[in-house]
Scaffold this active site. Sequence first.
Site, PDB file in Angstrom:
ATOM      1  N   CYS A   1       1.266   7.706  -3.046  1.00  0.00           N
ATOM      2  CA  CYS A   1       2.689   6.929  -3.421  1.00  0.00           C
ATOM      3  C   CYS A   1       2.994   7.883  -4.788  1.00  0.00           C
ATOM      4  O   CYS A   1       3.312   8.794  -4.696  1.00  0.00           O
ATOM      5  CB  CYS A   1       2.316   5.626  -3.697  1.00  0.00           C
ATOM      6  SG  CYS A   1       4.245   4.694  -3.668  1.00  0.00           S
TER       7      CYS A   1
ATOM      8  N   GLU B   1      -5.841   2.872   0.422  1.00  0.00           N
ATOM      9  CA  GLU B   1      -6.503   1.984  -0.439  1.00  0.00           C
ATOM     10  C   GLU B   1      -6.394   0.548  -0.120  1.00  0.00           C
ATOM     11  O   GLU B   1      -7.182  -0.389  -0.528  1.00  0.00           O
ATOM     12  CB  GLU B   1      -6.648   2.202  -1.981  1.00  0.00           C
ATOM     13  CG  GLU B   1      -5.444   1.836  -2.492  1.00  0.00           C
ATOM     14  CD  GLU B   1      -4.133   2.640  -2.448  1.00  0.00           C
ATOM     15  OE1 GLU B   1      -4.174   3.620  -1.489  1.00  0.00           O
ATOM     16  OE2 GLU B   1      -3.154   2.262  -3.163  1.00  0.00           O
TER      17      GLU B   1
ATOM     18  N   HIS C   1      -0.587   3.737   1.716  1.00  0.00           N
ATOM     19  CA  HIS C   1      -1.654   3.381   0.762  1.00  0.00           C
ATOM     20  C   HIS C   1      -2.760   2.955   1.422  1.00  0.00           C
ATOM     21  O   HIS C   1      -3.214   1.896   1.831  1.00  0.00           O
ATOM     22  CB  HIS C   1      -1.398   2.229  -0.036  1.00  0.00           C
ATOM     23  CG  HIS C   1      -0.322   2.286  -1.072  1.00  0.00           C
ATOM     24  ND1 HIS C   1      -0.572   2.376  -2.294  1.00  0.00           N
ATOM     25  CD2 HIS C   1       1.239   2.124  -1.047  1.00  0.00           C
ATOM     26  CE1 HIS C   1       0.531   2.543  -3.009  1.00  0.00           C
ATOM     27  NE2 HIS C   1       1.861   2.329  -2.046  1.00  0.00           N
TER      28      HIS C   1
END
Lengths: 228, 84
Positions: free
Chosen positions: A86, A197, A195
């Site tokens: 990002c 994560e 994302h």
Amino acid sequence: MKFAVIVFPGSNCDIDMYHAVKDELGEEAEYVMSDATSLEEYDAVLLPGGFSFGDYLRTGAIARFSPIMNEVVKAAEIGKPILGVCNGFQVLLEAGLLPGAMRRNESLKFICRPVELQVKNNETMFSSAYKKDEVIHIPIAHGEGNYYCDEQTLATLKANNQIVFTYYSTNPNGSIENIAGIVNARGNILGMMPHPERAVDPLLGSADGLKLFKSMVKQWRESYAVNT
Amino acid sequence: MLKVKVYVTLRESVLDPQGTAVKKSLQMMGHHSVEDVRIGKYMELTFADDAANLDTLVKEMCDKLLANPVIEDYRYEIEEVVVQ
């Protein structure tokens, strides 16, 4: 394997990144501030999402001049894996470590929702745990993820198989060729808008992002075994 | 005092979603003669009268930070400002 999680003023996915590595992956992670001047003790560098320096002028434009970015360049030059997610991807683009630039989303809206991605290249150190063309679920959260590059750069990306992830079924932001994530020619720098994560545990709605981190660990262990 | 006025715009080949939205809004207001809208940025930089190599300096600032050459073009004007 020891991961550095870079923290810029405004980063807000640094804790998710740390959690993913430390708790879900079971590897070492440490926060490194953007004004730090060494990354020598780390095996990989993670540039998290969020914002940086207010994203004044353009997203990532000011962050790229942080002292730590000189160290990120050095780490990249010696082949360490660098992952920018990002805002981290936007910083890598502004720093010229990856080709292209980000524009505002076509809809002009900030989009925050899970999307489907297709793994276009599973032969990178970031994607080897996926199957080729596998469709995975990873959330996006951005206002400027509309990837752009000129035709010549696009041809190079395709020729070198540098497009790793594309948006599948729908393109949320207008990025060219549905591009969601690319690597550099050498293959050790990955930038992606979604994302991973935030998708490391079924409790979060998806654990599809975990394989990305596992790919990095696998590659590191193999190269480490060869070198000792 | 020298004032440098910097204009940064998206390259013509790059679609400007903000400009497109504003164009549609203008047309909805009845301004059908508007054919295109491009949105850019305007910056003012101030220097001392004796600033050396101003052209080189401003170009470097634009190329490295004020504009992103991948998607943006820039131009600038240098003006002398008389302090009264």
